[in-house]
Design an enzyme around this catalytic site. Structure first.
Site, PDB file in Angstrom:
ATOM      1  N   GLY A   1       3.084   6.654  -0.255  1.00  0.00           N
ATOM      2  CA  GLY A   1       2.470   5.424  -0.732  1.00  0.00           C
ATOM      3  C   GLY A   1       1.885   5.558  -2.129  1.00  0.00           C
ATOM      4  O   GLY A   1       2.082   6.557  -2.824  1.00  0.00           O
ATOM      5  N   PHE A   2       1.147   4.558  -2.507  1.00  0.00           N
ATOM      6  CA  PHE A   2       0.568   4.452  -3.854  1.00  0.00           C
ATOM      7  C   PHE A   2      -0.323   5.651  -4.177  1.00  0.00           C
ATOM      8  O   PHE A   2      -0.017   6.475  -5.055  1.00  0.00           O
ATOM      9  CB  PHE A   2      -0.190   3.123  -3.936  1.00  0.00           C
ATOM     10  CG  PHE A   2      -1.110   2.950  -5.112  1.00  0.00           C
ATOM     11  CD1 PHE A   2      -0.775   3.430  -6.368  1.00  0.00           C
ATOM     12  CD2 PHE A   2      -2.315   2.276  -4.962  1.00  0.00           C
ATOM     13  CE1 PHE A   2      -1.625   3.249  -7.452  1.00  0.00           C
ATOM     14  CE2 PHE A   2      -3.167   2.086  -6.029  1.00  0.00           C
ATOM     15  CZ  PHE A   2      -2.827   2.579  -7.275  1.00  0.00           C
ATOM     16  N   ILE A   3      -1.414   5.806  -3.457  1.00  0.00           N
ATOM     17  CA  ILE A   3      -2.340   6.906  -3.733  1.00  0.00           C
ATOM     18  C   ILE A   3      -1.733   8.230  -3.279  1.00  0.00           C
ATOM     19  O   ILE A   3      -1.832   9.250  -3.980  1.00  0.00           O
ATOM     20  CB  ILE A   3      -3.693   6.662  -3.036  1.00  0.00           C
ATOM     21  CG1 ILE A   3      -4.328   5.362  -3.540  1.00  0.00           C
ATOM     22  CG2 ILE A   3      -4.642   7.834  -3.274  1.00  0.00           C
ATOM     23  CD1 ILE A   3      -5.588   4.956  -2.784  1.00  0.00           C
TER      24      ILE A   3
ATOM     25  N   TYR B   1      -9.724  -5.148   9.497  1.00  0.00           N
ATOM     26  CA  TYR B   1      -9.393  -3.965   8.685  1.00  0.00           C
ATOM     27  C   TYR B   1     -10.643  -3.124   8.441  1.00  0.00           C
ATOM     28  O   TYR B   1     -10.629  -1.905   8.633  1.00  0.00           O
ATOM     29  CB  TYR B   1      -8.776  -4.395   7.353  1.00  0.00           C
ATOM     30  CG  TYR B   1      -8.539  -3.241   6.403  1.00  0.00           C
ATOM     31  CD1 TYR B   1      -7.507  -2.329   6.648  1.00  0.00           C
ATOM     32  CD2 TYR B   1      -9.334  -3.060   5.279  1.00  0.00           C
ATOM     33  CE1 TYR B   1      -7.278  -1.266   5.792  1.00  0.00           C
ATOM     34  CE2 TYR B   1      -9.119  -1.997   4.416  1.00  0.00           C
ATOM     35  CZ  TYR B   1      -8.094  -1.105   4.671  1.00  0.00           C
ATOM     36  OH  TYR B   1      -7.876  -0.045   3.827  1.00  0.00           O
TER      37      TYR B   1
ATOM     38  N   LYS C   1     -11.591   0.822   9.708  1.00  0.00           N
ATOM     39  CA  LYS C   1     -11.997   1.910   8.816  1.00  0.00           C
ATOM     40  C   LYS C   1     -13.346   2.498   9.234  1.00  0.00           C
ATOM     41  O   LYS C   1     -13.545   3.715   9.192  1.00  0.00           O
ATOM     42  CB  LYS C   1     -12.042   1.414   7.371  1.00  0.00           C
ATOM     43  CG  LYS C   1     -10.674   1.216   6.755  1.00  0.00           C
ATOM     44  CD  LYS C   1      -9.888   2.518   6.753  1.00  0.00           C
ATOM     45  CE  LYS C   1      -8.549   2.416   6.100  1.00  0.00           C
ATOM     46  NZ  LYS C   1      -7.815   3.706   6.110  1.00  0.00           N
TER      47      LYS C   1
END
Length: 343
Positions: A11-13, A175, A179
């Site tokens: 993914g992105f990170i 969401y 978390k």
């Protein structure tokens, strides 16, 4: 040389982190499901930042493309596992076949609005998936990890900037609730089984390779195409935008701290500690792209926070975290990457 398992590593990170770990001489096991949240070829490009070969880009069959990708990996120290986090047998197989020094858990279903529409799926992936990962770590004797949390856990916190000691008991989206649940499970496994870890609360990460559904990338694409951008509310909502290279530096600092210390459970903010309004964000994109945005004005969305802003004092003290990229510079870097990718 250490071996690190990075969930969500394509993914992105995760892909930026993988690049950083490889550059430091480590081994990386990238675990990613290549879910259908967006085009799987985006993640393939993340793993092969030099460009996706025509032979891969032309393949229409996802499984065939991923199988071929595994034969084109960027380094012999890089292992790709296309596994769903909820597949406990696959997780156990990976942990049994590798001597893993630490886990960096970035995988999750993202999105405040999507979580409101699909709460059961978000609970299954984000909460149950994390619990399965922790159980696999426990059985395999892996005692070091980092877990990606989110600024969304702060909800409608009226105290600014947000501090890790602030109460986070009133999440305003599913969401955010998932978390917070991951943070709590992290503490439970630290308390019961001695699994050291840091829960890293990311604040609106942006930069090259950002997911196509996230605001900066989505707005840049729509502005570039002379299409309307969905502009929710009156433009005064503010976010603490944090450049991806600064976040990766924070992750590396947290990893170093957890590996060097015993009996560690900490929650850390990784932000930029500067707020940018929605209007200012659009203005920045217009300036970098050299084009005006066409606004589709819409009412504010349920679950959206009015503001996020990180107190990064604790991260400075513990891991020497110091974000260095201004929003203006970061936006220019993103648009430069976007233009190169789109050309």
């Amino acid at each position: 040389m250490s071996t690190y398992l990075v969930t969500g590593g394509a993914g992105f990170i995760g892909s930026h982190l993988g690049d950083s770990l490889l550059a430091s001489g480590h081994r990386v096991i990238c675990l990613d499901s290549f879910s259908d949240s967006y085009d799987y070829r985006v993640k393939m490009r993340n793993i092969l930042p030099g460009g996706l070969p025509d032979s891969l880009a032309a393949l229409s069959d996802k499984e065939e493309a991923l199988a071929k990708l595994k034969r084109s990996l960027p380094s012999e120290r890089y292992r790709l596992e296309t596994v769903d986090l909820r597949d406990s047998e696959a997780l156990e197989r990976i942990f049994e076949s590798e001597c893993i020094d630490a886990v960096i858990h970035l995988a999750a279903l993202p999105g405040v609005r999507a979580s409101i529409e699909q709460p059961l799926l978000f609970d299954d992936v984000n909460v149950r998936g994390t619990l399965l990962l922790l159980e696999t770590m426990r059985k395999a004797g892996v005692r070091k990890w980092l877990c990606a949390s989110s600024s969304s856990v702060y909800g409608h916190n009226e105290k600014v900037p947000f501090s890790e000691s602030d109460p986070v008991d009133t999440p305003i989206s599913l969401y955010a609730a998932t978390k917070k649940s991951c943070e709590l499970m992290g503490y439970t496994y630290y308390h019961l089984y001695g699994i050291d870890g840091m829960m890293l609360r990311f604040f609106t990460v942006y930069g090259p390779r950002q997911r196509p559904d996230l605001a900066i990338h989505k707005f840049a694409r729509l502005i570039d195409q002379d299409r309307e951008i969905p502009f929710y509310g009156d433009g005064t909502t503010k976010r603490d935008y944090t450049y991806v290279e600064d976040v990766v530096a924070g992750i590396r600092g947290a990893l170093d701290y957890v590996e060097k210390h015993e009996s560690v459970y900490e929650v850390l903010n990784l932000g930029n500690s500067r707020t940018v309004s929605l209007t200012e964000m659009v203005d920045g994109l217009e300036s970098a792209l050299g084009k005006k945005a066409i606004l589709q004005r819409l009412p504010a969305q349920p679950g959206d926070m009015e503001m996020t802003c990180a107190d990064i004092g604790k991260a400075r003290r513990l891991i020497g975290y110091e974000p260095r990229t201004s929003f203006e510079e970061g936006i220019r870097n993103f648009v430069r990457w976007y233009g190169g990718r789109s050309s």
